[in-house]
Scaffold this motif. Sequence first.
Motif, PDB file in Angstrom:
ATOM      1  N   MET A 117      12.225  -0.978   0.435  1.00  0.00           N
ATOM      2  CA  MET A 117      12.544  -0.223   1.641  1.00  0.00           C
ATOM      3  C   MET A 117      11.294   0.312   2.337  1.00  0.00           C
ATOM      4  SD  MET A 117      15.925   1.864   0.330  1.00  0.00           S
ATOM      5  CE  MET A 117      16.113   2.713   1.902  1.00  0.00           C
ATOM      6  N   VAL A 118      10.318   0.775   1.563  1.00  0.00           N
ATOM      7  CA  VAL A 118       9.111   1.334   2.172  1.00  0.00           C
ATOM      8  C   VAL A 118       8.325   0.240   2.884  1.00  0.00           C
ATOM      9  CG1 VAL A 118       6.918   2.504   1.740  1.00  0.00           C
ATOM     10  CG2 VAL A 118       8.970   3.211   0.491  1.00  0.00           C
ATOM     11  N   ARG A 119       8.138  -0.872   2.205  1.00  0.00           N
ATOM     12  CA  ARG A 119       7.416  -1.999   2.803  1.00  0.00           C
ATOM     13  C   ARG A 119       8.132  -2.492   4.057  1.00  0.00           C
ATOM     14  NH1 ARG A 119       2.825  -4.415   4.006  1.00  0.00           N
ATOM     15  NH2 ARG A 119       3.085  -6.639   4.346  1.00  0.00           N
ATOM     16  N   ASP A 120       9.442  -2.622   3.988  1.00  0.00           N
ATOM     17  CA  ASP A 120      10.218  -3.087   5.144  1.00  0.00           C
ATOM     18  C   ASP A 120      10.099  -2.117   6.314  1.00  0.00           C
ATOM     19  OD1 ASP A 120      11.002  -5.214   3.605  1.00  0.00           O
ATOM     20  OD2 ASP A 120      13.008  -4.429   3.162  1.00  0.00           O
ATOM     21  N   PHE A 121      10.117  -0.816   6.013  1.00  0.00           N
ATOM     22  CA  PHE A 121      10.034   0.200   7.067  1.00  0.00           C
ATOM     23  C   PHE A 121       8.679   0.137   7.768  1.00  0.00           C
ATOM     24  CE2 PHE A 121       9.114   4.432   8.702  1.00  0.00           C
ATOM     25  CZ  PHE A 121      10.304   4.774   9.338  1.00  0.00           C
ATOM     26  N   ILE A 122       7.620  -0.019   6.997  1.00  0.00           N
ATOM     27  CA  ILE A 122       6.274  -0.079   7.571  1.00  0.00           C
ATOM     28  C   ILE A 122       6.114  -1.314   8.453  1.00  0.00           C
ATOM     29  CG2 ILE A 122       3.847  -0.466   6.971  1.00  0.00           C
ATOM     30  CD1 ILE A 122       4.242   1.466   4.638  1.00  0.00           C
ATOM     31  N   VAL A 123       6.652  -2.434   8.003  1.00  0.00           N
ATOM     32  CA  VAL A 123       6.578  -3.668   8.796  1.00  0.00           C
ATOM     33  C   VAL A 123       7.385  -3.527  10.082  1.00  0.00           C
ATOM     34  CG1 VAL A 123       7.206  -6.115   8.851  1.00  0.00           C
ATOM     35  CG2 VAL A 123       6.150  -5.137   6.792  1.00  0.00           C
ATOM     36  N   ALA A 142       3.924   0.587  -3.310  1.00  0.00           N
ATOM     37  CA  ALA A 142       5.023   0.335  -2.374  1.00  0.00           C
ATOM     38  C   ALA A 142       4.662  -0.667  -1.290  1.00  0.00           C
ATOM     39  CB  ALA A 142       5.474   1.651  -1.739  1.00  0.00           C
ATOM     40  N   VAL A 143       3.401  -0.695  -0.885  1.00  0.00           N
ATOM     41  CA  VAL A 143       3.014  -1.597   0.209  1.00  0.00           C
ATOM     42  C   VAL A 143       2.712  -3.008  -0.283  1.00  0.00           C
ATOM     43  CG1 VAL A 143       2.129   0.278   1.628  1.00  0.00           C
ATOM     44  CG2 VAL A 143       0.575  -0.899   0.066  1.00  0.00           C
ATOM     45  N   ASN A 185      -1.268   1.673   2.943  1.00  0.00           N
ATOM     46  CA  ASN A 185      -1.071   2.552   1.786  1.00  0.00           C
ATOM     47  C   ASN A 185      -1.094   4.027   2.199  1.00  0.00           C
ATOM     48  OD1 ASN A 185      -3.808   2.507   2.363  1.00  0.00           O
ATOM     49  ND2 ASN A 185      -4.449   2.543   0.215  1.00  0.00           N
ATOM     50  N   TYR A 186      -1.891   4.351   3.242  1.00  0.00           N
ATOM     51  CA  TYR A 186      -1.900   5.736   3.721  1.00  0.00           C
ATOM     52  C   TYR A 186      -0.603   6.062   4.448  1.00  0.00           C
ATOM     53  CZ  TYR A 186      -3.207  10.074   5.970  1.00  0.00           C
ATOM     54  OH  TYR A 186      -3.220  11.379   6.378  1.00  0.00           O
ATOM     55  N   ARG A 187      -0.075   5.106   5.205  1.00  0.00           N
ATOM     56  CA  ARG A 187       1.203   5.321   5.888  1.00  0.00           C
ATOM     57  C   ARG A 187       2.321   5.535   4.864  1.00  0.00           C
ATOM     58  NH1 ARG A 187       2.217   0.464   9.715  1.00  0.00           N
ATOM     59  NH2 ARG A 187       3.999   1.764  10.331  1.00  0.00           N
ATOM     60  N   ALA A 188       2.292   4.766   3.787  1.00  0.00           N
ATOM     61  CA  ALA A 188       3.287   4.943   2.723  1.00  0.00           C
ATOM     62  C   ALA A 188       3.124   6.309   2.061  1.00  0.00           C
ATOM     63  CB  ALA A 188       3.147   3.835   1.686  1.00  0.00           C
ATOM     64  N   TYR A 189       1.886   6.736   1.913  1.00  0.00           N
ATOM     65  CA  TYR A 189       1.596   8.063   1.349  1.00  0.00           C
ATOM     66  C   TYR A 189       2.204   9.157   2.232  1.00  0.00           C
ATOM     67  CZ  TYR A 189      -1.350  12.227   0.671  1.00  0.00           C
ATOM     68  OH  TYR A 189      -1.811  13.509   0.492  1.00  0.00           O
ATOM     69  N   CYS A 190       2.036   9.045   3.547  1.00  0.00           N
ATOM     70  CA  CYS A 190       2.585  10.036   4.478  1.00  0.00           C
ATOM     71  C   CYS A 190       4.112  10.046   4.435  1.00  0.00           C
ATOM     72  CB  CYS A 190       2.106   9.750   5.899  1.00  0.00           C
ATOM     73  SG  CYS A 190       0.337  10.005   6.143  1.00  0.00           S
ATOM     74  N   LEU A 191       4.710   8.872   4.361  1.00  0.00           N
ATOM     75  CA  LEU A 191       6.166   8.786   4.266  1.00  0.00           C
ATOM     76  C   LEU A 191       6.665   9.438   2.978  1.00  0.00           C
ATOM     77  CD1 LEU A 191       6.678   5.108   5.500  1.00  0.00           C
ATOM     78  CD2 LEU A 191       7.336   7.197   6.728  1.00  0.00           C
ATOM     79  N   ALA A 192       5.929   9.234   1.900  1.00  0.00           N
ATOM     80  CA  ALA A 192       6.312   9.835   0.619  1.00  0.00           C
ATOM     81  C   ALA A 192       6.185  11.356   0.672  1.00  0.00           C
ATOM     82  CB  ALA A 192       5.451   9.264  -0.509  1.00  0.00           C
ATOM     83  N   LEU A 193       5.138  11.853   1.330  1.00  0.00           N
ATOM     84  CA  LEU A 193       4.972  13.302   1.483  1.00  0.00           C
ATOM     85  C   LEU A 193       6.149  13.909   2.243  1.00  0.00           C
ATOM     86  CD1 LEU A 193       1.219  13.981   2.375  1.00  0.00           C
ATOM     87  CD2 LEU A 193       2.421  14.560   0.263  1.00  0.00           C
ATOM     88  N   ASN A 194       6.580  13.225   3.296  1.00  0.00           N
ATOM     89  CA  ASN A 194       7.706  13.726   4.083  1.00  0.00           C
ATOM     90  C   ASN A 194       8.986  13.742   3.256  1.00  0.00           C
ATOM     91  OD1 ASN A 194       8.749  14.540   6.797  1.00  0.00           O
ATOM     92  ND2 ASN A 194      10.019  12.731   6.486  1.00  0.00           N
ATOM     93  N   ALA A 195       9.186  12.692   2.461  1.00  0.00           N
ATOM     94  CA  ALA A 195      10.362  12.647   1.585  1.00  0.00           C
ATOM     95  C   ALA A 195      10.307  13.776   0.559  1.00  0.00           C
ATOM     96  CB  ALA A 195      10.439  11.291   0.881  1.00  0.00           C
ATOM     97  N   LEU A 196       9.110  14.029   0.034  1.00  0.00           N
ATOM     98  CA  LEU A 196       8.942  15.104  -0.942  1.00  0.00           C
ATOM     99  C   LEU A 196       9.241  16.460  -0.316  1.00  0.00           C
ATOM    100  CD1 LEU A 196       8.016  15.985  -3.784  1.00  0.00           C
ATOM    101  CD2 LEU A 196       5.683  16.102  -2.880  1.00  0.00           C
ATOM    102  N   LYS A 197       8.796  16.658   0.921  1.00  0.00           N
ATOM    103  CA  LYS A 197       9.040  17.927   1.619  1.00  0.00           C
ATOM    104  C   LYS A 197      10.537  18.173   1.786  1.00  0.00           C
ATOM    105  CE  LYS A 197       8.311  18.050   6.028  1.00  0.00           C
ATOM    106  NZ  LYS A 197       7.633  18.082   7.356  1.00  0.00           N
ATOM    107  N   GLN A 198      11.269  17.136   2.177  1.00  0.00           N
ATOM    108  CA  GLN A 198      12.713  17.280   2.348  1.00  0.00           C
ATOM    109  C   GLN A 198      13.397  17.533   1.008  1.00  0.00           C
ATOM    110  OE1 GLN A 198      14.459  14.139   4.761  1.00  0.00           O
ATOM    111  NE2 GLN A 198      12.603  13.958   5.966  1.00  0.00           N
ATOM    112  N   TRP A 199      12.912  16.865  -0.027  1.00  0.00           N
ATOM    113  CA  TRP A 199      13.479  17.060  -1.369  1.00  0.00           C
ATOM    114  C   TRP A 199      13.251  18.489  -1.847  1.00  0.00           C
ATOM    115  CZ3 TRP A 199      11.302  18.286  -6.139  1.00  0.00           C
ATOM    116  CH2 TRP A 199      12.113  18.073  -7.265  1.00  0.00           C
ATOM    117  N   VAL A 200      12.041  18.998  -1.646  1.00  0.00           N
ATOM    118  CA  VAL A 200      11.728  20.367  -2.063  1.00  0.00           C
ATOM    119  C   VAL A 200      12.604  21.370  -1.317  1.00  0.00           C
ATOM    120  CG1 VAL A 200       9.966  22.175  -1.990  1.00  0.00           C
ATOM    121  CG2 VAL A 200       9.371  19.900  -2.804  1.00  0.00           C
TER     122      VAL A 200
END
Length: 252
Positions: free
Chosen positions: A72-78, A66-67, A93-108
């Motif tokens: 959208m992820v790249r744009d958000f980080i920038v 993504a980075v 890449n770690y920031r993208a990982y954290c964002l993905a974890l948060n998205a996964l938490k909301q999805w779950v």
Amino acid sequence: MNYVRPKSEIKLTPAEKRDLLQGYFEHYRKVAADNPNLLNSKIKRQAFDRLLDQIGLLILEFAENAVHRDGMVRDFIVLNALPHDMDRLLPENYRAYCLALNALKQWVSAEQAATDRYIFGSACGKLTRELANDCLVSGVESKGCVIELHHPVRDGRPPIPLSKETHDEIEHQSSASNEVDEVMAAIYPIKRAANRSWVMLKLGCQLHLGIADTTRSRSVQSSSKSFAKKASEAANISYRELVAWIDGNHLA
């Protein structure tokens, strides 16, 4: 192939739903008397180690990709640049990982909340409370006491109505097990010390978010907001995330 949420092909009439739920309640009255340990039955997380490992690897791969590509992820980080002195400590890449974890938490949370609707549709919580004349464990009448919903097993079966006191006891036993919910572990001591309910926590969060529709007294609203503020700070999550967590666990 896109993910599609599982839906039951069996449609029940309102009368069938009521009969099924009443029979379900009677079953758990007997369980509470004969083997109360089955009121809070959990499978060890090790049973899902392989699945969770695959998910973790997928998130890491997603973050790395993504980075390095437009999106959208790249744009958000920038757009949300870090202070210079922190930039070297949090790679993209770690920031993208954290964002993905948060998205996964909301999805779950959303998917877990939807599991009750598999049999009973969107009216599951409302119907459960309508039929809940008393706490299935203690026998305390629902009139005049706070009734909360509890899942004996997280396998798709609906929640059962319990008094706040009984629910607290079961949760306390659960918090001592290997399957500790970090949010629950952070909030439960506050809830117990102040003798608050999950209903109040959700109301407090909604009041902070400006989305509450309530006729509760100013005193109750103030207490609820105070509880929500302490819970949010203790669990280190937002009010919106707290509401999602409450809904995902069907606590109120």
